[in-house]
Design a protein around this motif. Structure first.
Motif, short mmCIF file in Angstrom:
data_model
loop_
_atom_site.label_atom_id
_atom_site.label_comp_id
_atom_site.label_asym_id
_atom_site.label_seq_id
_atom_site.Cartn_x
_atom_site.Cartn_y
_atom_site.Cartn_z
N HIS A 120 0.71 -1.54 -0.43
CA HIS A 120 0.36 0.32 -0.11
C HIS A 120 0.90 1.24 0.06
O HIS A 120 0.24 2.62 -0.17
CB HIS A 120 -1.32 -0.44 0.82
N ARG A 121 2.20 1.14 0.27
CA ARG A 121 2.53 2.18 0.65
C ARG A 121 3.47 3.01 -1.07
O ARG A 121 3.62 3.63 -1.28
CB ARG A 121 4.30 1.95 1.33
N HIS A 122 2.90 2.16 -1.84
CA HIS A 122 3.55 2.00 -3.16
C HIS A 122 2.26 2.45 -4.20
O HIS A 122 2.49 2.88 -5.44
CB HIS A 122 4.36 1.15 -3.58
N TRP A 123 1.46 2.09 -3.30
CA TRP A 123 0.11 2.99 -4.00
C TRP A 123 -0.39 4.03 -4.54
O TRP A 123 0.16 5.29 -4.09
CB TRP A 123 -1.34 2.49 -3.25
N ASP A 124 -0.81 4.42 -5.89
CA ASP A 124 -0.98 5.60 -6.41
C ASP A 124 -1.67 6.48 -5.06
O ASP A 124 -2.23 6.28 -4.78
CB ASP A 124 -2.19 5.89 -8.10
N PRO A 125 -0.91 8.39 -5.08
CA PRO A 125 -1.69 9.16 -4.31
C PRO A 125 -2.92 9.02 -3.91
O PRO A 125 -3.40 8.83 -2.61
CB PRO A 125 -1.47 10.30 -4.46
N VAL A 126 -3.88 8.49 -5.02
CA VAL A 126 -5.05 8.57 -4.05
C VAL A 126 -6.02 7.67 -3.79
O VAL A 126 -6.42 7.95 -3.14
CB VAL A 126 -6.00 8.19 -6.28
N TRP A 127 -5.41 6.41 -3.87
CA TRP A 127 -5.45 5.30 -3.33
C TRP A 127 -4.98 5.36 -1.75
O TRP A 127 -5.52 5.07 -0.64
CB TRP A 127 -5.28 4.00 -4.05
N ARG A 128 -3.34 5.92 -1.81
CA ARG A 128 -3.13 5.88 -0.34
C ARG A 128 -3.47 7.57 0.46
O ARG A 128 -3.86 6.84 1.55
CB ARG A 128 -1.51 6.62 -0.76
N ALA A 129 -4.31 8.28 -0.10
CA ALA A 129 -5.03 9.39 0.62
C ALA A 129 -5.89 8.85 2.01
O ALA A 129 -6.07 9.59 3.00
CB ALA A 129 -5.95 10.59 -0.55
N PRO A 130 -7.11 7.76 1.65
CA PRO A 130 -8.06 7.97 2.29
C PRO A 130 -6.85 6.53 3.82
O PRO A 130 -7.51 7.02 4.82
CB PRO A 130 -8.92 6.52 1.98
N ILE A 131 -6.13 6.15 3.90
CA ILE A 131 -5.13 5.82 4.51
C ILE A 131 -4.96 6.62 5.84
O ILE A 131 -4.24 6.26 6.69
CB ILE A 131 -3.70 4.20 3.80
N GLU A 132 -4.27 7.89 4.94
CA GLU A 132 -3.39 8.35 5.43
C GLU A 132 -4.60 9.67 6.10
O GLU A 132 -3.79 10.55 6.68
CB GLU A 132 -2.37 9.55 4.33
N LYS A 133 -6.00 9.47 5.71
CA LYS A 133 -6.57 10.12 6.42
C LYS A 133 -6.18 11.48 5.96
O LYS A 133 -6.73 12.38 7.51
CB LYS A 133 -6.22 10.62 8.22
N GLU A 134 -6.11 11.88 4.83
CA GLU A 134 -6.28 12.99 4.17
C GLU A 134 -7.98 13.32 4.62
O GLU A 134 -8.41 13.07 4.27
CB GLU A 134 -6.15 13.24 2.98
N PRO A 135 -8.04 14.71 4.91
CA PRO A 135 -9.60 15.43 5.10
C PRO A 135 -9.55 15.25 3.78
O PRO A 135 -8.83 16.23 2.57
CB PRO A 135 -9.23 16.68 5.35
N GLY A 136 -11.46 15.34 3.39
CA GLY A 136 -11.65 15.53 1.87
C GLY A 136 -10.95 14.84 0.99
O GLY A 136 -11.61 15.28 -0.18
N ARG A 137 -10.45 13.21 0.78
CA ARG A 137 -10.06 13.31 -0.74
C ARG A 137 -10.61 11.09 0.20
O ARG A 137 -9.89 10.47 -1.05
CB ARG A 137 -8.36 12.28 0.27
N ASP A 138 -11.50 10.93 0.84
CA ASP A 138 -12.52 9.51 0.59
C ASP A 138 -13.01 9.27 -0.97
O ASP A 138 -13.33 10.58 -1.16
CB ASP A 138 -13.12 9.56 1.74
N ILE A 139 -13.29 8.22 -0.90
CA ILE A 139 -12.91 7.70 -1.99
C ILE A 139 -14.67 7.04 -2.08
O ILE A 139 -15.41 6.20 -1.73
CB ILE A 139 -12.50 6.28 -3.12
N HIS A 140 -15.49 7.89 -2.70
CA HIS A 140 -16.98 7.64 -2.64
C HIS A 140 -17.31 7.34 -4.40
O HIS A 140 -18.35 6.21 -3.93
CB HIS A 140 -18.05 8.82 -2.37
N VAL A 141 -17.54 7.65 -4.90
CA VAL A 141 -18.30 7.31 -7.08
C VAL A 141 -16.64 6.81 -7.78
O VAL A 141 -16.07 7.56 -7.66
CB VAL A 141 -18.72 8.00 -7.15
N LEU A 142 -17.20 6.04 -8.32
CA LEU A 142 -16.33 5.27 -9.43
C LEU A 142 -16.71 6.08 -10.40
O LEU A 142 -17.96 5.19 -10.97
CB LEU A 142 -15.50 3.97 -9.31
N VAL A 143 -16.48 6.68 -11.61
CA VAL A 143 -17.39 6.79 -12.96
C VAL A 143 -16.30 5.91 -14.16
O VAL A 143 -15.02 6.60 -13.92
CB VAL A 143 -17.43 8.27 -13.19
#
Length: 203
Positions: A120-143
């Motif tokens: 997981h430390r090598h995942w793209d930043p968009v996937w690491r953000a929820p792990i690192e608890k970055e506010p406003g970066r949780d993934i809710h919708v995939l299009v």
């Protein structure tokens, strides 16, 4: 007792592998919902463009009746459990989903058997953000967009048009199109099927 499925009520990517149907180009967009009303409006705008499982006519069919031609670009959506929660679904409904779906990928990172370069430390930043608890970066919708290609192997122009439309739709204070795709975090979508296209267009 058998039951006839309503193909108009099933998303097309459930029953079709789009790559096998002449859609080799793909783009994947991730959105964060800040507010339930905005999220519902966002989904309402997407709904008329969602590609269903209804049959298409094909060039090899002599008698296809009144079936529609395949679209130049398909659009399909998916939501995470967190996304459903932000949309204010009832607790009774939310509690009925499987534990794995409720947890999501980030809390289960240690049991995904992704280790070493795939950890997981090598995942793209968009996937690491929820792990690192970055506010406003949780993934809710995939299009997801899947596009047909021109004779030279490039995607049909409608793919860029749909991309611009999604960017505008997800802009504002109440919705965010999440950036952080690719290792350097430069992309606002993940591109797929590039290798297949290179093979398909090789002389």
């Amino acid at each position: 007792m058998s039951k006839t499925l309503d193909l108009r009520d099933i998303q097309g990517n459930i029953v079709r592998a789009y790559g096998r149907y002449g859609f080799p180009h793909a783009r994947y967009f991730l959105f964060h919902i800040h507010e339930a009303v905005a999220g519902r409006s966002f989904l309402a705008a997407l709904h008329p463009r969602v590609t269903t499982s209804e049959r298409w006519r094909h060039a090899w069919e002599d008698d296809h009746g009144n079936l529609p031609a395949p679209p130049p670009v398909t659009l399909n959506i998916a939501l995470t459990w967190q996304g459903l929660r932000v949309l204010d679904l009832p607790t009774e409904t939310l509690s009925q989903f499987p534990r794995e779906f409720i947890d999501g990928m980030a809390p289960r990172k240690h049991i995904l058997t992704d280790t070493g370069p795939s950890g997981h430390r090598h995942w793209d930043p968009v996937w690491r953000a929820p792990i690192e608890k970055e506010p406003g970066r949780d993934i809710h919708v995939l299009v997801t967009l899947n596009a047909r290609m021109l004779p030279d192997g490039t995607p049909v122009p409608e793919l860029e048009e749909m991309t611009d439309w999604l960017r505008n739709l997800g802009a504002g204070d109440d919705m965010t199109l999440l950036t952080g795709h690719n290792k350097d975090g430069s992309g606002d979508y993940q591109q797929g099927a590039q290798g297949w296209c290179r093979v398909a267009t090789a002389p």
